[in-house]
Design an enzyme around this catalytic site. Sequence first.
Site, PDB file in Angstrom:
ATOM      1  NE  ARG A  60      90.588 -33.728 -39.063  1.00  0.00           N
ATOM      2  CZ  ARG A  60      91.148 -34.135 -37.932  1.00  0.00           C
ATOM      3  NH1 ARG A  60      90.419 -34.570 -36.952  1.00  0.00           N
ATOM      4  NH2 ARG A  60      92.450 -34.081 -37.785  1.00  0.00           N
ATOM      5  CB  VAL A 111      70.073 -25.476 -38.986  1.00  0.00           C
ATOM      6  CG1 VAL A 111      69.543 -24.251 -39.693  1.00  0.00           C
ATOM      7  CG2 VAL A 111      71.038 -26.216 -39.899  1.00  0.00           C
ATOM      8  CB  THR A 155      68.756 -30.447 -31.575  1.00  0.00           C
ATOM      9  OG1 THR A 155      70.024 -31.048 -31.318  1.00  0.00           O
ATOM     10  CG2 THR A 155      68.141 -31.016 -32.837  1.00  0.00           C
ATOM     11  CD  GLU A 166      74.126 -23.714 -29.015  1.00  0.00           C
ATOM     12  OE1 GLU A 166      74.924 -23.286 -28.138  1.00  0.00           O
ATOM     13  OE2 GLU A 166      74.333 -23.620 -30.231  1.00  0.00           O
ATOM     14  CG  MET A 167      76.756 -28.666 -26.551  1.00  0.00           C
ATOM     15  SD  MET A 167      77.190 -30.414 -26.535  1.00  0.00           S
ATOM     16  CE  MET A 167      78.713 -30.355 -25.623  1.00  0.00           C
ATOM     17  CD  GLU A 168      77.351 -27.113 -31.333  1.00  0.00           C
ATOM     18  OE1 GLU A 168      76.196 -26.730 -31.033  1.00  0.00           O
ATOM     19  OE2 GLU A 168      77.735 -28.276 -31.165  1.00  0.00           O
ATOM     20  CG  ASP A 174      67.359 -32.873 -25.017  1.00  0.00           C
ATOM     21  OD1 ASP A 174      67.874 -32.724 -26.146  1.00  0.00           O
ATOM     22  OD2 ASP A 174      67.841 -32.387 -23.979  1.00  0.00           O
TER      23      ASP A 174
HETATM   24  N1  ADE Z   1      71.597 -30.372 -27.854  1.00  0.00           N
HETATM   25  C1  ADE Z   1      70.404 -30.997 -27.801  1.00  0.00           C
HETATM   26  N2  ADE Z   1      70.101 -31.327 -26.543  1.00  0.00           N
HETATM   27  C2  ADE Z   1      71.141 -30.890 -25.774  1.00  0.00           C
HETATM   28  C3  ADE Z   1      71.425 -30.932 -24.413  1.00  0.00           C
HETATM   29  N3  ADE Z   1      70.571 -31.509 -23.570  1.00  0.00           N
HETATM   30  N4  ADE Z   1      72.593 -30.412 -23.968  1.00  0.00           N
HETATM   31  C4  ADE Z   1      73.449 -29.839 -24.826  1.00  0.00           C
HETATM   32  N5  ADE Z   1      73.243 -29.775 -26.137  1.00  0.00           N
HETATM   33  C5  ADE Z   1      72.099 -30.278 -26.613  1.00  0.00           C
END
Ligand code: ADE
Length: 234
Positions: free
Chosen positions: A43, A88, A90, A179-181, A204
């Site tokens: 993948r 690691v 963002t 973040e998302m993890e 951001d």
């Molecule tokens: N990773 C980096 N910026 C993010 C955001 N604004 N929301 C979720 N995950 C992110």
Amino acid sequence: MSVHIEAKKGDIADTILLPGDPLRAKYIAENFLEDAVCYNEVRGMLGFTGTYKGQRISVQGSGMGIPSISIYVNELIREYGVKRLIRVGTCGGIQPDVKIRDVIIAMTSCTDSHVNQQTFPGFNYSPCANFDLLKKAYDTAVEKGLNVKVGNILSSDIFYRDNMDIMKKLGDYGVLAVEMETTALYTLAAKYGAEALTVLTVSDHLFTGEETSAEERQTTFNDMIHISLETAFK
Ligand code: ADE
């Protein structure tokens, strides 16, 4: 070979870095490791094993979001015996004193995902970092003179969101960034007795709208990789 990783047993080191983006895994292997060999292309989720200062280490793309990282972390620990995992990535700043380019080390994470509700119906499980890794990462970041914050983050299922009021409230209650993890990483590491840590840079800010430039993202990414590699073997 596991369902999503085509490596043979023994191809993956005990210690692994987990960037979300597989091309970041390639970048780390090519620029920070010696004798790196690619062990996975399934993948396009690239994985490499090489050495850092003579110590064996792997780096594996984990994809975006809790479902994707859960697949890789499950297989890495259960099928390949990985013992130490450092994400690691963002994040988006939430609190006013979190600035773009800052380094955030996640002590714990809250979540809007229901993934842990399936395991613990009616409970709010609190996933937390391995303290030893966290302390080493913090000390390394301070030694490097970086702006580093340690605390609570949000692991969200949502990137494009309608409801910003909840983000504001989370900030009021001490949540540094989104973040998302991490909820999945810390929960699975606890389940299987592995060590885990998330090191992030702020790319951001949800309320100021500031974003890092491509060049700044590269520099802060390199700082974060240095922190994580030093942490892995300190
Ligand atoms: N990773 C980096 N910026 C993010 C955001 N604004 N929301 C979720 N995950 C992110």
